[in-house]
Enzyme design. Structure first.
Site, PDB file in Angstrom:
ATOM      1  N   SER A 139       0.853  -1.181   0.000  1.00 20.12           N
ATOM      2  CA  SER A 139       0.000   0.000   0.000  1.00 20.12           C
ATOM      3  C   SER A 139       0.892   1.235   0.000  1.00 20.12           C
ATOM      4  O   SER A 139       1.711   1.404  -0.898  1.00 20.12           O
ATOM      5  CB  SER A 139      -0.965  -0.038   1.187  1.00 20.12           C
ATOM      6  OG  SER A 139      -1.885   1.039   1.131  1.00 20.12           O
ATOM      7  N   THR A 140       0.794   2.084   1.031  1.00 19.08           N
ATOM      8  CA  THR A 140       1.592   3.314   1.076  1.00 19.08           C
ATOM      9  C   THR A 140       3.084   2.993   1.003  1.00 19.08           C
ATOM     10  O   THR A 140       3.592   2.187   1.768  1.00 19.08           O
ATOM     11  CB  THR A 140       1.314   4.072   2.393  1.00 19.08           C
ATOM     12  OG1 THR A 140      -0.091   4.222   2.550  1.00 19.08           O
ATOM     13  CG2 THR A 140       1.972   5.439   2.375  1.00 19.08           C
ATOM     14  N   HIS A 197      -2.454  -0.943  -3.488  1.00 20.65           N
ATOM     15  CA  HIS A 197      -3.535   0.015  -3.244  1.00 20.65           C
ATOM     16  C   HIS A 197      -3.207   1.317  -3.972  1.00 20.65           C
ATOM     17  O   HIS A 197      -2.217   1.984  -3.659  1.00 20.65           O
ATOM     18  CB  HIS A 197      -3.670   0.310  -1.748  1.00 20.65           C
ATOM     19  CG  HIS A 197      -4.079  -0.882  -0.943  1.00 20.65           C
ATOM     20  ND1 HIS A 197      -3.949  -0.925   0.433  1.00 20.65           N
ATOM     21  CD2 HIS A 197      -4.629  -2.071  -1.297  1.00 20.65           C
ATOM     22  CE1 HIS A 197      -4.401  -2.084   0.874  1.00 20.65           C
ATOM     23  NE2 HIS A 197      -4.813  -2.793  -0.153  1.00 20.65           N
ATOM     24  N   MET A 211      -0.246   1.090   5.154  1.00 18.76           N
ATOM     25  CA  MET A 211      -1.026   1.523   6.308  1.00 18.76           C
ATOM     26  C   MET A 211      -2.220   0.594   6.502  1.00 18.76           C
ATOM     27  O   MET A 211      -2.803   0.117   5.534  1.00 18.76           O
ATOM     28  CB  MET A 211      -1.492   2.958   6.067  1.00 18.76           C
ATOM     29  CG  MET A 211      -2.063   3.654   7.276  1.00 18.76           C
ATOM     30  SD  MET A 211      -2.344   5.403   6.910  1.00 18.76           S
ATOM     31  CE  MET A 211      -0.661   5.985   6.725  1.00 18.76           C
ATOM     32  N   ASP A 236      -4.695  -4.598   5.892  1.00 16.38           N
ATOM     33  CA  ASP A 236      -5.036  -5.433   4.740  1.00 16.38           C
ATOM     34  C   ASP A 236      -3.888  -6.399   4.444  1.00 16.38           C
ATOM     35  O   ASP A 236      -2.721  -6.006   4.423  1.00 16.38           O
ATOM     36  CB  ASP A 236      -5.326  -4.571   3.517  1.00 16.38           C
ATOM     37  CG  ASP A 236      -5.777  -5.409   2.321  1.00 16.38           C
ATOM     38  OD1 ASP A 236      -6.462  -6.435   2.559  1.00 16.38           O
ATOM     39  OD2 ASP A 236      -5.438  -5.058   1.179  1.00 16.38           O
TER      40      ASP A 236
END
Length: 353
Positions: free
Chosen positions: A173-174, A200, A290, A293
């Protein structure tokens, strides 16, 4: 209530600059600290304004947003959210490289209140500015687009599993794009397993992200298609706003099922499908991000006999997702980023020489 997040807007178009200022000003979580028309002005004002987060345009007169990101991350590290036109190819490439240089995420540029999807785009911008303002950022050397792995004794790594993995799933993600480039960059073109990838990112950017990654790494990278047969040495990226998994028959499954934990695509969907249909023949990797997930899915894969890796806190931009998986007992080994690719090669049995 805590103080609102101070936002600096960097945007050369007066119309878009005013639009972004309006979007920021109406959100009680945010405060407009400055709105400037060039990267040079942003750099000159940075120390005085001291924003908590920066909204960065990419196509700027003079210094572009990529170089501005490099300079900011070298001189006064500040969380940066790239605001990009999702259909402009060159701008997308610059945006992806800005993420590699230290920007945290990329969101769609607003087109005006009269356009369809306006509220969705405005809310996404505000939410990302607020969330990313909380992410600790580090100083980047101008000569490097990504931090080197921290050198320290590696944690004990379990031996290679007796069953060689038939498929690799990776999620982030991030901070994910540069981390994924590092891991996949360690793989040769003749890598012996297919790779399924969940990142993401806003749906309009996924095609550009896959194309950017394809230009950086040896294995071919493409957007996954439903019912496709995954081929060894190929990387399949989950499409925007679609889940990606594997079927009992070994085909790719692209689905419009509801979001899981607020995410679509969701890492949990990928890893849980691997746990169900591959068990010990699946290898899962969870990188920076973050939230949580992927943690439950990776734990399910680990319980099913699959080999699971997660990025160590020393290199993760955000240690949320890997930490959650580690807490749940779903990680075979926590490794700094630069050791994940070589460990993957060893596990799959590909000769890295």
């Amino acid at each position: 209530m805590s103080k609102p997040v101070r936002v600096m807007i960097v945007e050369d178009s007066a119309v878009v600059r005013q639009l972004l200022a309006h979007i920021v000003s109406r959100d009680p979580r945010l405060q407009l600290a400055a709105a400037v028309a060039s990267a040079e002005e942003a750099l000159a004002e940075l120390e005085r304004v001291r924003p908590d987060v920066i909204s960065m345009d990419i196509r700027l007169p003079g210094m572009d947003g990529l170089e501005a990101t490099r300079r900011i991350m070298a001189e006064r590290p500040t969380p940066i959210v790239v605001i990009a036109d999702a259909v402009e190819e060159r701008g997308l490439r610059i945006s992806m490289n800005a993420l590699r240089a230290g920007a945290l995420t990329v969101v769609e540029k607003p087109l005006g209140p009269a356009r369809e999807g306006w509220e969705r785009v405005a809310e996404a911008i505000c939410t990302q500015l607020y969330i990313m303002s909380q992410v600790p950022v580090i100083r980047r050397r101008p000569s490097s687009l990504a931090p080197a792995a921290v050198q320290r004794p590696a944690r004990p790594v379990p031996p290679i599993l007796p069953s060689r993995p038939a498929l690799v799933g990776i999620a982030a993600s991030t901070g994910g794009p540069p981390a994924l480039a590092r891991v996949l960059g360690a793989l040769p073109q003749d890598f012996t397993a297919p790779v399924l990838l969940v990142q993401h990112m806003g749906a309009p950017f996924m095609e550009g992200f896959a194309a950017w990654l394809d230009g950086l790494v040896a294995p071919p990278v493409r957007i996954a298609r439903d019912r496709e047969v995954p081929r060894p040495g190929h990387v399949y990226v989950a499409p925007g706003d679609r889940h990606l998994g594997i079927t009992a028959g070994g085909l790719l499954q692209v689905s419009e099922a509801p979001p899981v934990g607020g995410q679509r695509p969701a890492a949990d969907v990928l890893f849980q499908s691997m746990a169900r249909h591959l068990g010990p023949r699946g290898l899962g990797i969870l990188l920076t991000g973050m939230g949580e997930d992927g943690a439950r899915g990776l734990t399910a894969l680990h319980a099913a006999g699959g080999f699971t890796l997660a990025e160590d806190e020393t290199t993760a931009v955000v240690y949320g997702m890997p930490a959650a998986a580690a807490r749940m007992g779903g990680v075979s080994a926590l490794l700094p980023l630069d050791l994940i690719g070589p460990r993957l090669l060893k596990a799959v049995g590909t000769d890295a020489s």
